[in-house]
Design a protein around this motif. Sequence first.
Motif, PDB file in Angstrom:
ATOM      1  N   ARG A 191     -20.201  17.772   1.859  1.00  0.00           N
ATOM      2  CA  ARG A 191     -18.790  17.475   2.125  1.00  0.00           C
ATOM      3  C   ARG A 191     -18.021  17.152   0.853  1.00  0.00           C
ATOM      4  O   ARG A 191     -16.950  16.550   0.888  1.00  0.00           O
ATOM      5  CB  ARG A 191     -18.702  16.347   3.153  1.00  0.00           C
ATOM      6  N   ALA A 291     -16.213   7.601   2.782  1.00  0.00           N
ATOM      7  CA  ALA A 291     -17.136   8.034   3.833  1.00  0.00           C
ATOM      8  C   ALA A 291     -18.253   6.989   3.926  1.00  0.00           C
ATOM      9  O   ALA A 291     -18.649   6.390   2.923  1.00  0.00           O
ATOM     10  CB  ALA A 291     -17.712   9.404   3.494  1.00  0.00           C
ATOM     11  N   SER A 349     -17.654   8.805  10.611  1.00  0.00           N
ATOM     12  CA  SER A 349     -17.474   8.048   9.365  1.00  0.00           C
ATOM     13  C   SER A 349     -18.140   8.724   8.172  1.00  0.00           C
ATOM     14  O   SER A 349     -17.683   8.567   7.036  1.00  0.00           O
ATOM     15  CB  SER A 349     -18.035   6.632   9.525  1.00  0.00           C
ATOM     16  N   GLU A 351     -18.499  12.012   7.878  1.00  0.00           N
ATOM     17  CA  GLU A 351     -18.077  13.406   7.801  1.00  0.00           C
ATOM     18  C   GLU A 351     -16.739  13.579   7.080  1.00  0.00           C
ATOM     19  O   GLU A 351     -16.174  14.666   7.057  1.00  0.00           O
ATOM     20  CB  GLU A 351     -17.976  14.002   9.217  1.00  0.00           C
ATOM     21  N   ARG A 352     -16.207  12.512   6.505  1.00  0.00           N
ATOM     22  CA  ARG A 352     -14.953  12.606   5.775  1.00  0.00           C
ATOM     23  C   ARG A 352     -15.162  13.387   4.479  1.00  0.00           C
ATOM     24  O   ARG A 352     -16.088  13.096   3.719  1.00  0.00           O
ATOM     25  CB  ARG A 352     -14.423  11.207   5.433  1.00  0.00           C
ATOM     26  N   ASP A 356     -10.425  15.100   1.093  1.00  0.00           N
ATOM     27  CA  ASP A 356      -9.466  14.753   2.142  1.00  0.00           C
ATOM     28  C   ASP A 356     -10.025  13.590   2.954  1.00  0.00           C
ATOM     29  O   ASP A 356     -10.456  13.740   4.089  1.00  0.00           O
ATOM     30  CB  ASP A 356      -9.237  15.953   3.059  1.00  0.00           C
ATOM     31  N   PRO A 357     -10.074  12.373   2.355  1.00  0.00           N
ATOM     32  CA  PRO A 357     -10.704  11.219   2.991  1.00  0.00           C
ATOM     33  C   PRO A 357     -10.025  10.779   4.277  1.00  0.00           C
ATOM     34  O   PRO A 357     -10.592  10.053   5.059  1.00  0.00           O
ATOM     35  CB  PRO A 357     -10.645  10.130   1.923  1.00  0.00           C
ATOM     36  N   ALA A 358      -8.812  11.166   4.490  1.00  0.00           N
ATOM     37  CA  ALA A 358      -8.128  10.759   5.715  1.00  0.00           C
ATOM     38  C   ALA A 358      -8.735  11.448   6.927  1.00  0.00           C
ATOM     39  O   ALA A 358      -8.573  10.989   8.033  1.00  0.00           O
ATOM     40  CB  ALA A 358      -6.645  11.069   5.622  1.00  0.00           C
TER      41      ALA A 358
END
Length: 358
Positions: A191, A291, A349, A351-352, A356-358
């Motif tokens: 990710r 994440a 949580s 998989e962010r 694009d942490p949002a």
Amino acid sequence: MKYTPGGSMNPSESRARVTLADVARRAEVSLKTASRALNAEPYVTEHTRQRVLEAAAELGYERNAAATLLASGQRSDTVGLITGDLSNPFYTVLAVGIEGALRESGMRLSVASSAESPEQEWSLASAFASAQARAIIVASSLRDHTPYAALISRGIPVVFVDRPAVGIEADSVVFGDVDGGRAAAEHLLARGHRRIAFLGDYDWLPTSRGRLEGITERLRTDSEAAGGAGDGGASSLVVRMGVHGPDDAAACTAELLALDEPPTAIVAGNNRITLGVAAQSRRLDPGRRPALLGFDDFEWSDVVGISVVAGDAAHMGEVAARRALARMGDREERPTQTTLPMRLIERGSGERLAADPA
């Protein structure tokens, strides 16, 4: 640090106690007659039996069930479980699995906590042995398990659970922590995460070491593939050990997130650490939260959406119990180490994306 197998583990036992000899003297009978009367054996007249019982009641005599079993060559129907920390729900689930398997065989489970103290653990193990426990299952805090050889030589099966036996041949049931660490790192790398932090419990714990080893190996492979430290795509790992419990984890998380280049992902070494990381992370705006990938599952983790790498603690308990039961029947079989798999459970949580942490 020295552990003395078979020694007295309870200082209060040195206080004067009413003995069978005291009862015999009060009832004016022989020691053998007093024993027969209290154990409802034949060849004692009802008048004598009543006199002995009255003497025992007057003196406050309490029968030592363990001593009675020992004298008769019998063992109790109890298996002792020594956990590391009763506040950790992992051990509750583990105990449920053990108890279920034992119940099928008519056995009972007695649970105690060492609070991760080697001295307390050995005290509890010795107490279980003195009480004629049929077997002992232990999540051990000892670095060297050779003292348990004394119990095994007395015919008491010992099964090490969650943490393998060290320095002794004994049955162990553990999770594949190294593989779990690799899976956690692989999940985050896929990710886009390259700045990753690992928060581990005590550094002497095999679980902490194994999980860190797996993460380190996978990140090293990623860095080598990216061309080494000179390549901007190389991954980095920040390690914090000795993080014991939610409060420590929250404080450590705050420190990490205040760095000039904070980690984009945090791996929590166990469920209690995960709670602290999650609590601290939720104080941030959603877009700034890293994440989070925890180890070991816990109640409500699916409700609050925390991804974990976890093994089946109840199944581990069942396997350990069945290993203990088998050892009761065959003490000559060579000890084995059973390694149970861990799996990654995605809940959001972990998989962010790093971009694009949002």
